[in-house]
Scaffold this motif. Structure first.
Motif, short mmCIF file in Angstrom:
data_model
loop_
_atom_site.label_atom_id
_atom_site.label_comp_id
_atom_site.label_asym_id
_atom_site.label_seq_id
_atom_site.Cartn_x
_atom_site.Cartn_y
_atom_site.Cartn_z
N ILE A 1 0.83 -1.21 0.00
CA ILE A 1 0.00 0.00 0.00
C ILE A 1 0.87 1.26 0.00
O ILE A 1 0.52 2.27 -0.63
CB ILE A 1 -0.98 -0.01 1.19
N THR B 1 -5.29 5.14 -3.85
CA THR B 1 -4.46 4.03 -3.38
C THR B 1 -5.33 2.89 -2.86
O THR B 1 -5.11 1.73 -3.19
CB THR B 1 -3.52 4.52 -2.26
N TYR C 1 -5.45 -0.88 -4.32
CA TYR C 1 -5.04 -1.90 -3.34
C TYR C 1 -6.14 -2.95 -3.16
O TYR C 1 -5.86 -4.15 -3.10
CB TYR C 1 -4.75 -1.19 -2.03
#
Length: 271
Positions: free
Chosen positions: A169, A196, A200
């Motif tokens: 991450i 993100t 992810y």
């Protein structure tokens, strides 16, 4: 390798380009100059995955007909994506493997950026370094967050430990914040953490921990360097280091990560 392969792979459909993320994230990826990257290729595999055999596993993957005819790459000298098979390297693939990790399950992981004053706690906007904190080699667009990510000269370079910087991450966040070659930057932390989290979530599968009500991830993560027998890079990140520390030059579009989920016998390559 033919019939002597230990592992056999089957491509899974969908998501090779940016279709696997939501519209808002897709638009931000275009804005940040990541349109040509973040290709996701998914496979199932048949034999038990053992981390100590990771080099063999990925060598057999990239040598396989299934990967050769499904993985798209951008040749070093070209501007158009092509199948790996067109590079004529099926029987001559070399893979270097570096193990990362995926243990983070909450965006609280990024709270220390505001807690330590690198971004505004009220608006989330990245703060600018003072004239005394700016180094001559720092690019003009470097704020405190980008400086922390990419420069050992940052007063905040130890905000995240080496182990934390090796979290998948964190790597995704690093690449998005530094952006691609042609990038229109955002200045709000929440914009980057949202993107993100979106990416992810498409790479790792959360599981409920049987011992309590917590969420755990059961994935093995690797950074790959894939080359032909002449040491020519075949995949992004196979020519120059992309470790998210120690450089004030963004090489963020150049990377190849692989996520192996043994419980599902699935493999995802992101590049």
């Amino acid at each position: 390798m033919g019939d002597h392969r230990e592992y056999h792979f089957t491509p899974l459909p969908g998501g090779e380009r940016l279709e696997y993320v939501d519209k808002a994230t897709r638009e931000k990826l275009v804005q940040w100059g990541m349109l040509g990257g973040l290709r996701r290729h998914r496979f199932t595999y048949d034999s038990r995955f053992e981390p100590y055999k990771a080099k063999q596993f990925f060598t057999e993957l990239f040598s396989s007909r299934e990967a050769q005819f499904s993985i798209e790459v951008l040749p070093e000298s070209g501007s158009t994506f092509c199948r790996l098979s067109s590079l004529g390297c099926q029987d001559n693939v070399s893979v270097n493997v570096s193990e990362l990790q995926a243990t983070v399950t909450d965006l609280v992981f990024f709270d220390r950026i505001t807690d330590k004053g690198l971004a505004s706690s009220a608006t989330g906007h990245f703060k600018q370094p003072s004239m005394y904190d700016r180094l001559p080699e720092d690019p003009d667009h470097f704020d405190l967050v980008r400086k922390m990510l990419a420069s050992e000269g940052s007063a905040h370079c130890d905000l995240y430990s080496t182990a934390e910087r090796n979290e998948l991450i964190f790597r995704l966040f690093y690449h998005l914040v530094l952006g691609g070659t042609v990038c229109q930057y955002d200045e709000a932390l929440q914009t980057y953490t949202a993107a993100t989290a979106s990416i992810y979530g498409k790479l790792v599968t959360p599981y409920r921990d049987g011992a309590d009500t917590g969420i755990v991830l059961r994935a093995h993560v690797f950074q790959l360097e894939v080359k032909d027998g002449d040491e020519r890079p075949l995949m992004p990140g196979s020519k120059r280091s992309t470790a998210p520390h120690g450089s004030t030059t963004s090489s963020s579009p150049c990377f190849t990560y692989a996520v192996v989920e043994p419980l599902r016998k699935q493999l995802t390559v992101l590049s």
